[in-house]
Design an enzyme around this catalytic site. Sequence first.
Site, PDB file in Angstrom:
ATOM      1  N   PRO A  83       8.369   0.798  11.800  1.00  0.00           N
ATOM      2  CG  PRO A  83      10.151  -0.404  10.865  1.00  0.00           C
ATOM      3  CD  PRO A  83       8.854  -0.574  11.602  1.00  0.00           C
ATOM      4  CB  ALA A  92      -2.799   2.342   7.742  1.00  0.00           C
ATOM      5  CG  ASP A 134      -1.959   0.097   3.887  1.00  0.00           C
ATOM      6  OD1 ASP A 134      -2.129  -0.801   3.061  1.00  0.00           O
ATOM      7  OD2 ASP A 134      -0.932   0.804   3.954  1.00  0.00           O
TER       8      ASP A 134
HETATM    9  O1  PMV Z   1       2.931   1.540   0.983  1.00  0.00           O
HETATM   10  P1  PMV Z   1       1.839   0.753   1.614  1.00  0.00           P
HETATM   11  O2  PMV Z   1       2.267  -0.374   2.429  1.00  0.00           O
HETATM   12  O3  PMV Z   1       0.870   1.627   2.300  1.00  0.00           O
HETATM   13  O4  PMV Z   1       1.032   0.039   0.422  1.00  0.00           O
HETATM   14  C1  PMV Z   1       0.475   0.708  -0.639  1.00  0.00           C
HETATM   15  C2  PMV Z   1      -0.349  -0.272  -1.399  1.00  0.00           C
HETATM   16  C3  PMV Z   1      -0.836   0.232  -2.735  1.00  0.00           C
HETATM   17  O5  PMV Z   1      -1.644  -0.780  -3.286  1.00  0.00           O
HETATM   18  C4  PMV Z   1       0.313   0.504  -3.669  1.00  0.00           C
HETATM   19  C5  PMV Z   1      -1.650   1.519  -2.583  1.00  0.00           C
HETATM   20  C6  PMV Z   1      -2.971   1.347  -1.843  1.00  0.00           C
HETATM   21  O6  PMV Z   1      -3.475   2.369  -1.367  1.00  0.00           O
HETATM   22  O7  PMV Z   1      -3.506   0.223  -1.765  1.00  0.00           O
END
Ligand code: PMV
Length: 309
Positions: A83, A92, A134
């Site tokens: 989702p 990603a 990610d």
């Molecule tokens: O929102 P997500 O699951 O892509 O996670 C972001 C993670 C952070 O540490 C807040 C930002 C990053 O780019 O690592």
Amino acid sequence: MNAKTTSASAPGKFILLGEHAVVFGKPAVALAIDKRVQCTVKTSDTNRINGEVLIPGNNPHIDFLLDKYGLDSVDVCIESEVPSGSGLGSSAALSSSLSAAIRRYLDLDVEKIAIAKDAFDTEYFIQGNASPLDTSCSTFGNGVVLNNDGSGSPLWTAEKNGKRWKISSIKAPKMTFVIGFTGIKASTGPLVAKVKKYTENSSFASEIIDEIEAITSEGIRCMENNDKEKLGKLMIQDHKLLSILGVSCSELNKLVDAALIDSYGAKLTGAGGGGSIVALTDRPEKVCEKITRHGGMPFVVGTSSDGVL
Ligand code: PMV
């Protein structure tokens, strides 16, 4: 070029520990999940997305990668089990799978470091201050650790604007995790900017980032030793620290509290502000029930997933 069709898929992920602190060069660990995004690239009259003419600016990931590879007449079809906006790395996984499908389309090597780099460049272009966590996890699969010397086997090193991240693979633990999606789609960029501003204005916020660093390093050791009790406690502490940084919200806190009754630990995962929580548990059905009862969308995730295929 003769008509041609190629495809590739990549997994979503969740961040077990270290989100936000990783943007400041601290360690973080992400695990790939058994939910994937699949991209198909086929010859067309002009650039399209799922059959519709691609409108520049509406699909920045796709624009960025098609432009990078000089493609102007392909239809990109996307099928996703992840989702979007849930904090499970859908964008990603889209970037990694699209890079691999394009490379196949152009008869280029489907080389994982090239794909990880493409995917990171795409996220960085769109999100600004992104880390390669990610995108590396989507590309290589299983467990990925950033900036933690001594753990895992080195995969690649990412560099951007004077920042450097060392990325290694670690074995995904044989543990059961339940994700609880709040249903609130949160955008990562503004949350990262909020934490950055907080750390610039307060040494207290920088101390919180250091505490997250210590918890993450200890958590990686717990994962390696299969110590669920301790890892769960560290997840709870991490959630508290992330809340102090201002990236949790009442919906996330409600799901964490509900999941904790039947879990070793639970915390928000990803950027926060909505998105999802993750719980470590031996009673996944009970946790799913509680998450549903508190307004969330639960799913049990398998780890140990392949990267780009
Ligand atoms: O929102 P997500 O699951 O892509 O996670 C972001 C993670 C952070 O540490 C807040 C930002 C990053 O780019 O690592």
